[in-house]
Write a protein that holds these residues in place. Structure first.
Motif, PDB file in Angstrom:
ATOM      1  N   PHE A 172      39.845  32.229  48.011  1.00 42.95           N
ATOM      2  CA  PHE A 172      40.651  33.431  48.175  1.00 42.95           C
ATOM      3  C   PHE A 172      40.561  34.382  46.983  1.00 42.95           C
ATOM      4  N   ILE A 173      39.882  33.976  45.943  1.00 40.50           N
ATOM      5  CA  ILE A 173      39.787  34.779  44.727  1.00 40.50           C
ATOM      6  C   ILE A 173      39.183  36.165  44.991  1.00 40.50           C
ATOM      7  N   PRO A 174      38.075  36.291  45.725  1.00 36.64           N
ATOM      8  CA  PRO A 174      37.552  37.643  45.967  1.00 36.64           C
ATOM      9  C   PRO A 174      38.580  38.570  46.628  1.00 36.64           C
ATOM     10  N   TYR A 175      39.311  38.067  47.609  1.00 35.07           N
ATOM     11  CA  TYR A 175      40.328  38.885  48.268  1.00 35.07           C
ATOM     12  C   TYR A 175      41.420  39.293  47.282  1.00 35.07           C
ATOM     13  N   LEU A 176      41.886  38.339  46.477  1.00 30.28           N
ATOM     14  CA  LEU A 176      42.973  38.626  45.542  1.00 30.28           C
ATOM     15  C   LEU A 176      42.533  39.566  44.420  1.00 30.28           C
ATOM     16  N   ILE A 177      41.296  39.441  43.967  1.00 38.02           N
ATOM     17  CA  ILE A 177      40.790  40.367  42.957  1.00 38.02           C
ATOM     18  C   ILE A 177      40.695  41.774  43.547  1.00 38.02           C
ATOM     19  N   SER A 178      40.259  41.873  44.796  1.00 42.17           N
ATOM     20  CA  SER A 178      40.194  43.201  45.411  1.00 42.17           C
ATOM     21  C   SER A 178      41.594  43.775  45.593  1.00 42.17           C
ATOM     22  N   ALA A 179      42.586  42.919  45.858  1.00 39.97           N
ATOM     23  CA  ALA A 179      43.975  43.390  45.972  1.00 39.97           C
ATOM     24  C   ALA A 179      44.474  43.927  44.632  1.00 39.97           C
ATOM     25  N   ILE A 180      44.091  43.284  43.547  1.00 38.51           N
ATOM     26  CA  ILE A 180      44.468  43.770  42.213  1.00 38.51           C
ATOM     27  C   ILE A 180      43.835  45.141  41.978  1.00 38.51           C
ATOM     28  N   ALA A 181      42.554  45.269  42.311  1.00 36.87           N
ATOM     29  CA  ALA A 181      41.850  46.540  42.094  1.00 36.87           C
ATOM     30  C   ALA A 181      42.452  47.660  42.938  1.00 36.87           C
ATOM     31  N   LYS A 182      42.854  47.340  44.168  1.00 32.53           N
ATOM     32  CA  LYS A 182      43.436  48.360  45.042  1.00 32.53           C
ATOM     33  C   LYS A 182      44.828  48.779  44.580  1.00 32.53           C
ATOM     34  N   ASP A 183      45.495  47.930  43.829  1.00 30.85           N
ATOM     35  CA  ASP A 183      46.873  48.181  43.423  1.00 30.85           C
ATOM     36  C   ASP A 183      46.996  48.707  41.993  1.00 30.85           C
ATOM     37  N   CYS A 184      45.914  48.733  41.240  1.00 35.35           N
ATOM     38  CA  CYS A 184      46.017  49.139  39.842  1.00 35.35           C
ATOM     39  C   CYS A 184      46.212  50.656  39.726  1.00 35.35           C
TER      40      CYS A 184
END
Length: 134
Positions: free
Chosen positions: A57-69
């Motif tokens: 799930f790391i790729p999804y969660l990293i993309s969520a961080i990038a979308k929320d920064c």
């Protein structure tokens, strides 16, 4: 680009593992990345072989961080003449003068696993509302 599957299929995979701790993957990733050099993606693949499915799930969660920064761009007008060969990478010449530009990135906090469920529910509600409009 990291979120290749979307919230629906990612949520389906996560729902098979409802006993996982929301934050345990963070320590595992820190352990893997500590003192490591080279390809981050390669390290994550190696880590998933060590720790198993939880790290998928790391790729999804990293993309969520990038979308929320948040990004902050600041400009400060400079007085004087700065030649392009002066070695200042953050100084830009415009028709209105020279400006010092700084870019900051904020809110790079890790996301818990339940973020996947939250995004799945939000997207489902959006689609449901969209269907009602038609």
């Amino acid at each position: 680009m990291l979120d290749k599957e979307g919230s629906h299929s990612t949520y389906k995979k996560l729902s098979k593992h409802d006993d996982w701790n929301n934050w345990s993957f963070v320590n595992k990733i820190v352990d893997v990345m500590k003192n490591s050099k080279g390809c981050v993606k390669c390290k994550l693949i190696e880590a998933s072989q060590i720790y198993g499915d939880e790290l998928m799930f790391i790729p999804y969660l990293i993309s969520a961080i990038a979308k929320d920064c948040s990004l902050m761009v600041t400009f400060r007008k400079l007085v004087g003449d700065f030649s392009e060969s002066s070695g200042h990478n953050h100084i830009f010449r415009t028709n209105y003068g020279y400006y010092l530009v700084n870019i900051g990135i904020f809110d790079l906090y890790p996301k818990p696993l339940y973020t996947i469920q939250k995004h799945y529910k939000r997207n489902k509600d959006i689609f449901k509302a969209f269907k009602k409009e038609k």
